[in-house]
Design a protein around this motif. Structure first.
Motif, PDB file in Angstrom:
ATOM      1  N   VAL A 186       0.989  -0.916   0.041  1.00  0.00           N
ATOM      2  CA  VAL A 186       0.074   0.025  -0.073  1.00  0.00           C
ATOM      3  C   VAL A 186       0.670   1.146  -0.030  1.00  0.00           C
ATOM      4  O   VAL A 186       1.732   1.099   0.874  1.00  0.00           O
ATOM      5  N   ASN A 187       0.796   2.302  -0.846  1.00  0.00           N
ATOM      6  CA  ASN A 187       1.424   3.538  -0.863  1.00  0.00           C
ATOM      7  C   ASN A 187       0.229   4.381  -0.567  1.00  0.00           C
ATOM      8  O   ASN A 187      -0.862   4.454  -0.949  1.00  0.00           O
ATOM      9  N   TYR A 188       0.504   5.403   0.275  1.00  0.00           N
ATOM     10  CA  TYR A 188      -0.244   6.787   0.485  1.00  0.00           C
ATOM     11  C   TYR A 188       0.572   7.762  -0.248  1.00  0.00           C
ATOM     12  O   TYR A 188       1.588   8.302   0.494  1.00  0.00           O
ATOM     13  N   TYR A 189       0.099   8.487  -1.151  1.00  0.00           N
ATOM     14  CA  TYR A 189       0.790   9.809  -1.564  1.00  0.00           C
ATOM     15  C   TYR A 189      -0.222  10.800  -1.021  1.00  0.00           C
ATOM     16  O   TYR A 189      -1.186  11.195  -1.447  1.00  0.00           O
ATOM     17  N   ALA A 190       0.431  11.727   0.085  1.00  0.00           N
ATOM     18  CA  ALA A 190      -0.193  12.650   1.067  1.00  0.00           C
ATOM     19  C   ALA A 190      -0.534  13.928  -0.110  1.00  0.00           C
ATOM     20  O   ALA A 190      -1.404  14.441   0.101  1.00  0.00           O
ATOM     21  N   ASP A 222      -1.954  11.033 -12.448  1.00  0.00           N
ATOM     22  CA  ASP A 222      -1.364  10.420 -13.789  1.00  0.00           C
ATOM     23  C   ASP A 222      -0.487   9.216 -13.444  1.00  0.00           C
ATOM     24  O   ASP A 222       0.360   9.252 -12.659  1.00  0.00           O
ATOM     25  N   PHE A 223      -0.747   8.231 -14.145  1.00  0.00           N
ATOM     26  CA  PHE A 223      -0.023   6.858 -14.217  1.00  0.00           C
ATOM     27  C   PHE A 223       0.910   6.825 -15.643  1.00  0.00           C
ATOM     28  O   PHE A 223       0.227   6.785 -16.714  1.00  0.00           O
ATOM     29  N   LEU A 224       2.280   7.034 -15.684  1.00  0.00           N
ATOM     30  CA  LEU A 224       2.905   7.141 -16.808  1.00  0.00           C
ATOM     31  C   LEU A 224       3.418   5.959 -17.207  1.00  0.00           C
ATOM     32  O   LEU A 224       4.024   5.356 -16.372  1.00  0.00           O
ATOM     33  N   PRO A 245      -4.894   8.773 -16.545  1.00  0.00           N
ATOM     34  CA  PRO A 245      -5.337   9.550 -15.531  1.00  0.00           C
ATOM     35  C   PRO A 245      -6.223   8.803 -14.364  1.00  0.00           C
ATOM     36  O   PRO A 245      -7.622   8.877 -14.461  1.00  0.00           O
ATOM     37  N   LEU A 246      -5.554   8.041 -13.620  1.00  0.00           N
ATOM     38  CA  LEU A 246      -5.928   7.082 -12.720  1.00  0.00           C
ATOM     39  C   LEU A 246      -7.092   7.729 -11.681  1.00  0.00           C
ATOM     40  O   LEU A 246      -6.635   8.772 -10.890  1.00  0.00           O
ATOM     41  N   ALA A 247      -8.520   7.409 -11.608  1.00  0.00           N
ATOM     42  CA  ALA A 247      -9.186   7.963 -10.842  1.00  0.00           C
ATOM     43  C   ALA A 247      -9.694   6.926  -9.707  1.00  0.00           C
ATOM     44  O   ALA A 247      -9.295   5.738  -9.831  1.00  0.00           O
ATOM     45  N   ILE A 279      -4.461   6.684  -2.264  1.00  0.00           N
ATOM     46  CA  ILE A 279      -3.991   5.371  -1.990  1.00  0.00           C
ATOM     47  C   ILE A 279      -3.944   4.549  -3.180  1.00  0.00           C
ATOM     48  O   ILE A 279      -4.831   4.572  -3.914  1.00  0.00           O
ATOM     49  N   ASN A 280      -2.652   3.823  -3.259  1.00  0.00           N
ATOM     50  CA  ASN A 280      -2.519   2.836  -4.138  1.00  0.00           C
ATOM     51  C   ASN A 280      -2.371   1.469  -3.441  1.00  0.00           C
ATOM     52  O   ASN A 280      -1.475   1.284  -2.721  1.00  0.00           O
ATOM     53  N   ILE A 281      -2.991   0.632  -3.872  1.00  0.00           N
ATOM     54  CA  ILE A 281      -3.009  -0.883  -3.481  1.00  0.00           C
ATOM     55  C   ILE A 281      -2.369  -1.785  -4.506  1.00  0.00           C
ATOM     56  O   ILE A 281      -3.059  -1.756  -5.788  1.00  0.00           O
ATOM     57  N   PHE A 283      -1.526  -5.828  -5.606  1.00  0.00           N
ATOM     58  CA  PHE A 283      -1.442  -7.367  -5.237  1.00  0.00           C
ATOM     59  C   PHE A 283      -0.689  -7.993  -6.264  1.00  0.00           C
ATOM     60  O   PHE A 283      -0.533  -7.709  -7.415  1.00  0.00           O
ATOM     61  N   ARG A 284       0.397  -8.678  -5.625  1.00  0.00           N
ATOM     62  CA  ARG A 284       1.315  -9.426  -6.251  1.00  0.00           C
ATOM     63  C   ARG A 284       1.452 -10.871  -5.648  1.00  0.00           C
ATOM     64  O   ARG A 284       1.216 -11.091  -4.641  1.00  0.00           O
ATOM     65  N   ARG A 285       2.556 -11.375  -6.420  1.00  0.00           N
ATOM     66  CA  ARG A 285       2.686 -13.046  -5.663  1.00  0.00           C
ATOM     67  C   ARG A 285       4.166 -13.295  -5.878  1.00  0.00           C
ATOM     68  O   ARG A 285       4.940 -13.364  -6.945  1.00  0.00           O
TER      69      ARG A 285
HETATM   70  O1  LIG Z   1       0.696   4.298  -7.295  1.00  0.00           O
HETATM   71  C1  LIG Z   1       0.489   3.617  -8.328  1.00  0.00           C
HETATM   72  O2  LIG Z   1      -0.231   3.668  -9.047  1.00  0.00           O
HETATM   73  C2  LIG Z   1       2.104   2.682  -8.631  1.00  0.00           C
HETATM   74  C3  LIG Z   1       2.678   2.087  -7.419  1.00  0.00           C
HETATM   75  C4  LIG Z   1       4.023   1.404  -8.138  1.00  0.00           C
HETATM   76  O3  LIG Z   1       4.255   1.455  -9.063  1.00  0.00           O
HETATM   77  C5  LIG Z   1       4.524   0.145  -7.027  1.00  0.00           C
HETATM   78  O4  LIG Z   1       4.151   0.144  -6.037  1.00  0.00           O
HETATM   79  O5  LIG Z   1       5.385  -0.440  -7.437  1.00  0.00           O
END
Ligand SMILES: O=C(O)CCC(=O)C(=O)O
Length: 325
Positions: A186-190, A222-224, A245-247, A279-281, A283-285
């Protein structure tokens, strides 16, 4: 296609249902009338989702995404949205308030010199690679012999189970994308000053051609994406850079050859929605313990814990003594 709940979906796919039932369960506890996931590695118990969110999330197993495969080595499934806009803001507010976050610092050797890197966003992580799992008693056991706790030195980090509030979304995403995930980052971009620079998630510990499901909640960012430079002995490729442009509620599934050939980033942005927080979540393996070590090192690290302060409306350093009952 008619909407189906997670249970109804699994009742239609017996193999998946069997797999779902052998998944280790998180420990739950009741906390001031809220059910929560607890674990000795957690800073505090993490409540389960409120009913009005969980009942909607359960329905998302058949949400449809749009394929984007119109460029070399690119294979995306773009859900606009995956989580309906009507609940994505509540889910954002819930996770921002209830999860514990970190602002990780680490050192790397750059031009032969030790350099401190300050991760420009808040992060947190849950999960365990494919070689182990959490038993009901919270112990980590070997996947090959589930009654056998792992050797004390198997992990240097302290892995923590995915709390139910994120695990429900993981299970729904697994069913929807027909892929298994054992990690949740989980990322939080304040604000618009928080970012992630161009990189690819193609570490060897994810195995070849990993599928990564990436959710956006809260502010639009924006997701580049851009193709990796081709090597000198390879033919030049005609590719176009991509901007999505992720919403709030959107999900991008990156799969197939995407990670080994494309880079992605969330660049810094001035003004606009970004300052409301995103917030970005993902899921990976992860297949091997090196994945577990890497994810905890770069997303938990050794620094302090941060908690959302709803009065100051920012992440504040947390200490055990400030806990209120
Ligand atoms: O915040 C996002 O959309 C991308 C996150 C990302 O690239 C990562 O966590 O590796």
């Amino acid at each position: 296609m008619a909407k189906r709940t997670l249970d109804a979906f699994f009742s239609l796919t017996p193999t998946a249902a069997k797999r779902a039932r052998v998944e280790p369960q998180s420990t739950t506890t009741t906390l001031n009338s809220t059910v929560a996931t607890t674990h000795p590695t957690y800073s505090w118990p993490v409540p389960h989702l409120p009913e009005h969110i969980s009942s909607e999330v359960e329905l998302l197993v058949t949400t449809q995404g749009k394929e984007i495969k119109d460029q070399p080595h690119l294979d995306l499934l773009y859900f606009q949205p995956f989580v309906p806009r009507s609940i994505s803001q509540d889910l954002f507010n819930f996770l921002r308030s209830e999860l514990f976050f970190y602002r990780v610092k680490y050192t790397i050797k750059r031009f032969g010199k030790e350099t401190i890197i300050n991760t420009p966003r808040f992060t947190t992580v849950f999960g365990l690679d494919e070689t182990s799992f959490f038993a009901d008693n919270n112990q980590i056991v070997e996947a090959t012999s589930p009654t056998k706790p792992v050797r004390k030195d198997k992990y240097k980090c302290k892995p923590r189970p995915i709390p139910e509030c994120l695990d429900l979304l993981r299970r729904v995403t697994e069913a929807n994308t027909n892929t298994k995930y054992n990690f949740c980052l989980v990322n939080y971009y304040a604000s618009g000053s928080d970012s992630i620079s161009f990189h690819s998630d193609d570490e060897r510990f994810l195995g070849p051609d990993p599928a990564i499901a990436s959710f956006t909640l809260g502010a639009k960012r924006d997701f580049l994406m851009k193709h990796k430079p081709t090597k000198e002995d390879e033919p030049k490729l005609e590719t176009r850079d991509i901007k999505l442009p992720l919403a709030s509620g959107d999900m991008v599934l990156m799969r197939g050859p995407t990670q080994s050939n494309w880079l992605h980033s969330i660049p810094k942005r001035k003004g606009g929605e970004a300052d409301k927080g995103r917030i970005n979540i993902t899921f990976r393996r992860a297949m091997i313990p090196a994945g577990t070590e890497n994810y905890y090192r770069y997303n938990v690290g050794e620094g302090g814990v941060y908690q959302w302060d709803s009065t100051k409306r920012e992440m504040m350093p947390w200490s055990k003594s400030t806990i209120t009952s």
